[in-house]
Scaffold this motif. Sequence first.
Motif, PDB file in Angstrom:
ATOM      1  N   GLY A  58      -3.038  -4.775  19.903  1.00 57.94           N
ATOM      2  CA  GLY A  58      -3.658  -6.101  19.766  1.00 57.94           C
ATOM      3  C   GLY A  58      -5.169  -6.089  19.818  1.00 57.94           C
ATOM      4  O   GLY A  58      -5.797  -7.143  19.979  1.00 57.94           O
ATOM      5  N   ARG A  59      -5.794  -4.935  19.642  1.00 58.03           N
ATOM      6  CA  ARG A  59      -7.257  -4.831  19.712  1.00 58.03           C
ATOM      7  C   ARG A  59      -7.825  -4.968  18.290  1.00 58.03           C
ATOM      8  O   ARG A  59      -8.238  -4.014  17.647  1.00 58.03           O
ATOM      9  CB  ARG A  59      -7.649  -3.520  20.389  1.00 58.03           C
ATOM     10  CG  ARG A  59      -7.226  -3.499  21.850  1.00 58.03           C
ATOM     11  CD  ARG A  59      -7.097  -2.120  22.457  1.00 58.03           C
ATOM     12  NE  ARG A  59      -8.329  -1.354  22.465  1.00 58.03           N
ATOM     13  CZ  ARG A  59      -8.444  -0.138  23.002  1.00 58.03           C
ATOM     14  NH1 ARG A  59      -7.375   0.429  23.592  1.00 58.03           N
ATOM     15  NH2 ARG A  59      -9.585   0.509  22.957  1.00 58.03           N
ATOM     16  N   LEU A  60      -7.808  -6.214  17.808  1.00 57.30           N
ATOM     17  CA  LEU A  60      -8.057  -6.476  16.397  1.00 57.30           C
ATOM     18  C   LEU A  60      -9.482  -6.169  15.962  1.00 57.30           C
ATOM     19  O   LEU A  60      -9.704  -5.616  14.879  1.00 57.30           O
ATOM     20  CB  LEU A  60      -7.732  -7.939  16.079  1.00 57.30           C
ATOM     21  CG  LEU A  60      -6.269  -8.377  16.286  1.00 57.30           C
ATOM     22  CD1 LEU A  60      -6.093  -9.828  15.905  1.00 57.30           C
ATOM     23  CD2 LEU A  60      -5.327  -7.504  15.474  1.00 57.30           C
TER      24      LEU A  60
ATOM     25  N   GLU B  37      -2.317   4.356  23.565  1.00 53.84           N
ATOM     26  CA  GLU B  37      -3.564   4.539  24.314  1.00 53.84           C
ATOM     27  C   GLU B  37      -4.004   6.008  24.253  1.00 53.84           C
ATOM     28  O   GLU B  37      -5.173   6.311  24.013  1.00 53.84           O
ATOM     29  CB  GLU B  37      -3.390   4.107  25.780  1.00 53.84           C
ATOM     30  CG  GLU B  37      -3.351   2.611  25.994  1.00 53.84           C
ATOM     31  CD  GLU B  37      -4.725   1.955  25.925  1.00 53.84           C
ATOM     32  OE1 GLU B  37      -5.705   2.654  25.578  1.00 53.84           O
ATOM     33  OE2 GLU B  37      -4.818   0.748  26.193  1.00 53.84           O
ATOM     34  N   GLU B  38      -3.065   6.911  24.473  1.00 47.93           N
ATOM     35  CA  GLU B  38      -3.385   8.336  24.417  1.00 47.93           C
ATOM     36  C   GLU B  38      -3.733   8.761  22.989  1.00 47.93           C
ATOM     37  O   GLU B  38      -4.620   9.592  22.775  1.00 47.93           O
ATOM     38  CB  GLU B  38      -2.212   9.160  24.932  1.00 47.93           C
ATOM     39  CG  GLU B  38      -1.902   8.960  26.406  1.00 47.93           C
ATOM     40  CD  GLU B  38      -0.585   9.598  26.799  1.00 47.93           C
ATOM     41  OE1 GLU B  38      -0.564  10.830  26.955  1.00 47.93           O
ATOM     42  OE2 GLU B  38       0.415   8.860  26.935  1.00 47.93           O
ATOM     43  N   ALA B  39      -3.035   8.153  22.019  1.00 52.36           N
ATOM     44  CA  ALA B  39      -3.320   8.471  20.621  1.00 52.36           C
ATOM     45  C   ALA B  39      -4.744   8.057  20.256  1.00 52.36           C
ATOM     46  O   ALA B  39      -5.462   8.802  19.570  1.00 52.36           O
ATOM     47  CB  ALA B  39      -2.325   7.764  19.705  1.00 52.36           C
ATOM     48  N   ILE B  40      -5.158   6.901  20.726  1.00 53.99           N
ATOM     49  CA  ILE B  40      -6.520   6.425  20.444  1.00 53.99           C
ATOM     50  C   ILE B  40      -7.549   7.410  20.989  1.00 53.99           C
ATOM     51  O   ILE B  40      -8.545   7.718  20.329  1.00 53.99           O
ATOM     52  CB  ILE B  40      -6.721   5.016  21.045  1.00 53.99           C
ATOM     53  CG1 ILE B  40      -5.922   3.982  20.234  1.00 53.99           C
ATOM     54  CG2 ILE B  40      -8.205   4.630  21.071  1.00 53.99           C
ATOM     55  CD1 ILE B  40      -5.785   2.641  20.905  1.00 53.99           C
TER      56      ILE B  40
ATOM     57  N   LEU C  51      -9.574   7.519  10.985  1.00 56.58           N
ATOM     58  CA  LEU C  51     -10.012   6.144  11.241  1.00 56.58           C
ATOM     59  C   LEU C  51      -8.862   5.168  11.018  1.00 56.58           C
ATOM     60  O   LEU C  51      -8.652   4.240  11.812  1.00 56.58           O
ATOM     61  CB  LEU C  51     -11.192   5.794  10.332  1.00 56.58           C
ATOM     62  CG  LEU C  51     -12.519   6.463  10.693  1.00 56.58           C
ATOM     63  CD1 LEU C  51     -13.490   6.393   9.520  1.00 56.58           C
ATOM     64  CD2 LEU C  51     -13.130   5.815  11.931  1.00 56.58           C
ATOM     65  N   ARG C  52      -8.102   5.371   9.929  1.00 54.00           N
ATOM     66  CA  ARG C  52      -6.981   4.463   9.644  1.00 54.00           C
ATOM     67  C   ARG C  52      -5.899   4.573  10.718  1.00 54.00           C
ATOM     68  O   ARG C  52      -5.323   3.559  11.139  1.00 54.00           O
ATOM     69  CB  ARG C  52      -6.388   4.765   8.267  1.00 54.00           C
ATOM     70  CG  ARG C  52      -7.263   4.356   7.107  1.00 54.00           C
ATOM     71  CD  ARG C  52      -6.495   4.312   5.799  1.00 54.00           C
ATOM     72  NE  ARG C  52      -5.958   5.600   5.428  1.00 54.00           N
ATOM     73  CZ  ARG C  52      -6.592   6.483   4.666  1.00 54.00           C
ATOM     74  NH1 ARG C  52      -7.795   6.214   4.202  1.00 54.00           N
ATOM     75  NH2 ARG C  52      -6.021   7.639   4.353  1.00 54.00           N
ATOM     76  N   MET C  53      -5.632   5.801  11.157  1.00 54.53           N
ATOM     77  CA  MET C  53      -4.591   5.982  12.170  1.00 54.53           C
ATOM     78  C   MET C  53      -5.013   5.386  13.507  1.00 54.53           C
ATOM     79  O   MET C  53      -4.206   4.773  14.213  1.00 54.53           O
ATOM     80  CB  MET C  53      -4.257   7.465  12.317  1.00 54.53           C
ATOM     81  CG  MET C  53      -3.538   8.059  11.122  1.00 54.53           C
ATOM     82  SD  MET C  53      -1.972   7.220  10.742  1.00 54.53           S
ATOM     83  CE  MET C  53      -1.016   7.610  12.210  1.00 54.53           C
ATOM     84  N   ARG C  54      -6.285   5.557  13.868  1.00 54.73           N
ATOM     85  CA  ARG C  54      -6.732   4.944  15.116  1.00 54.73           C
ATOM     86  C   ARG C  54      -6.677   3.426  14.997  1.00 54.73           C
ATOM     87  O   ARG C  54      -6.293   2.730  15.947  1.00 54.73           O
ATOM     88  CB  ARG C  54      -8.148   5.402  15.479  1.00 54.73           C
ATOM     89  CG  ARG C  54      -8.600   4.854  16.840  1.00 54.73           C
ATOM     90  CD  ARG C  54      -9.871   5.497  17.342  1.00 54.73           C
ATOM     91  NE  ARG C  54     -11.041   5.097  16.571  1.00 54.73           N
ATOM     92  CZ  ARG C  54     -12.282   5.449  16.883  1.00 54.73           C
ATOM     93  NH1 ARG C  54     -12.509   6.225  17.944  1.00 54.73           N
ATOM     94  NH2 ARG C  54     -13.309   5.072  16.136  1.00 54.73           N
ATOM     95  N   ALA C  55      -7.035   2.897  13.828  1.00 53.54           N
ATOM     96  CA  ALA C  55      -6.950   1.457  13.618  1.00 53.54           C
ATOM     97  C   ALA C  55      -5.518   0.963  13.799  1.00 53.54           C
ATOM     98  O   ALA C  55      -5.287  -0.101  14.390  1.00 53.54           O
ATOM     99  CB  ALA C  55      -7.460   1.096  12.224  1.00 53.54           C
ATOM    100  N   ALA C  56      -4.557   1.735  13.304  1.00 49.36           N
ATOM    101  CA  ALA C  56      -3.148   1.333  13.443  1.00 49.36           C
ATOM    102  C   ALA C  56      -2.741   1.271  14.910  1.00 49.36           C
ATOM    103  O   ALA C  56      -2.026   0.349  15.328  1.00 49.36           O
ATOM    104  CB  ALA C  56      -2.248   2.307  12.675  1.00 49.36           C
ATOM    105  N   SER C  57      -3.189   2.242  15.705  1.00 51.21           N
ATOM    106  CA  SER C  57      -2.868   2.216  17.137  1.00 51.21           C
ATOM    107  C   SER C  57      -3.564   1.054  17.839  1.00 51.21           C
ATOM    108  O   SER C  57      -3.001   0.415  18.728  1.00 51.21           O
ATOM    109  CB  SER C  57      -3.265   3.544  17.796  1.00 51.21           C
ATOM    110  OG  SER C  57      -2.315   4.541  17.506  1.00 51.21           O
ATOM    111  N   LEU C  58      -4.801   0.789  17.442  1.00 47.36           N
ATOM    112  CA  LEU C  58      -5.525  -0.353  18.016  1.00 47.36           C
ATOM    113  C   LEU C  58      -4.809  -1.656  17.682  1.00 47.36           C
ATOM    114  O   LEU C  58      -4.685  -2.552  18.527  1.00 47.36           O
ATOM    115  CB  LEU C  58      -6.962  -0.377  17.489  1.00 47.36           C
ATOM    116  CG  LEU C  58      -7.885   0.729  18.030  1.00 47.36           C
ATOM    117  CD1 LEU C  58      -9.132   0.851  17.161  1.00 47.36           C
ATOM    118  CD2 LEU C  58      -8.264   0.453  19.477  1.00 47.36           C
ATOM    119  N   LEU C  59      -4.305  -1.745  16.458  1.00 47.81           N
ATOM    120  CA  LEU C  59      -3.544  -2.943  16.057  1.00 47.81           C
ATOM    121  C   LEU C  59      -2.277  -3.091  16.895  1.00 47.81           C
ATOM    122  O   LEU C  59      -1.914  -4.196  17.303  1.00 47.81           O
ATOM    123  CB  LEU C  59      -3.165  -2.858  14.575  1.00 47.81           C
ATOM    124  CG  LEU C  59      -4.249  -3.219  13.565  1.00 47.81           C
ATOM    125  CD1 LEU C  59      -3.775  -2.905  12.162  1.00 47.81           C
ATOM    126  CD2 LEU C  59      -4.617  -4.689  13.692  1.00 47.81           C
TER     127      LEU C  59
END
Length: 346
Positions: A208-210, A177-180, A197-205
């Motif tokens: 479970g925030r697909l 959450e903090e990373a996002i 963008l890719r790193m934030r996507a990984a944290s979102l994944l």
Amino acid sequence: MSADTTVEHWRRRIRQDTEAGYHYAMGNALLVQGDRVAAEACFRRALDIRPEHGPTLANLAEALDGQDRASDAAELRRPVAAADRALGWCDIGDVLMLRGKTAEALERYQRAVDASSDCAQAYRGLGDALLLCGRHDESAQAHARAVRLDPDCLHAGHAAREHFKSGDLLVGQGRHEEAIRAYGRGLSIKPDYAHGLRMRAASLLALGRLQEAHADCRRAVEAEPDSGPGYVQLCSVLQQLKEYEGSIAPGQRAVIIDAGRIEAHIHLGGSLMVLGHLDRAEESQREAIALNGNSAEARASLAYVLWRKARIQDAVKEIKQAIALRPEPKWIGFFNEWSQELAKKE
């Protein structure tokens, strides 16, 4: 223009840019130090060389204000453009920052921003000071404004990298959450930075925030269309969204761009298997194994395809090798199930 005239022109320019600059910089340092009389003398020497330099006039007025000479200061300020006043305050802010007087620097940069809303240097300084004060969201907003005004603003670009580095560290600690939020701050400054963008996507994944992850993956490949990792990640997200048809194109693109990346073949093979293209899926997984025969993921993925093709004995052999490399509980479960099925057939 004669050669002699040209030489004289550059001599004047060098004198203006060096000698006047030195006097101006010394005046700023003395002003911060509180010696306004000495600062005035330096500014006046700078103006003898460069008489219409707006920031010098603005900061000379500051020195006079501190000597209870408000009317003289007002007279000096009258012809100075707002942009030059802003630059003068920025230069004072920079000196204060170097001396560790962040709160005072912050006040100067804020004055500069109030004076000129189009001064990239003012927003850069404001963002730097806010960052040191721990006001991360406001810092990111200021740096984003600096980059919009001046895309080559190096200080703001450095700040963006600091936010991205912070995000990477938080991911390493499992604090997604903090990373996002950290990646978001960096992306507000550099919105097309594909790695962010890719790193934030990984944290979102990971959370479970697909759908949000999918949006970031799309933006990443648009920002960096020749990135193998970007297309692999997009393929993976689409698989998790059960959009297998849509995942084929990014999977194929990943293989074309980065044929040596084992994950590209594994993910493409996974989508092909789900869609029933079993021969092509097997081919993809075997290409992955050819790249790295000790990849447990590739062995297990090939085992799934072989099981779908009713080649249970071959599937058991591959899943057994995967377990030997990495004893995942789900693979052990498949091994037991398929072994029992094979025993019944025998």
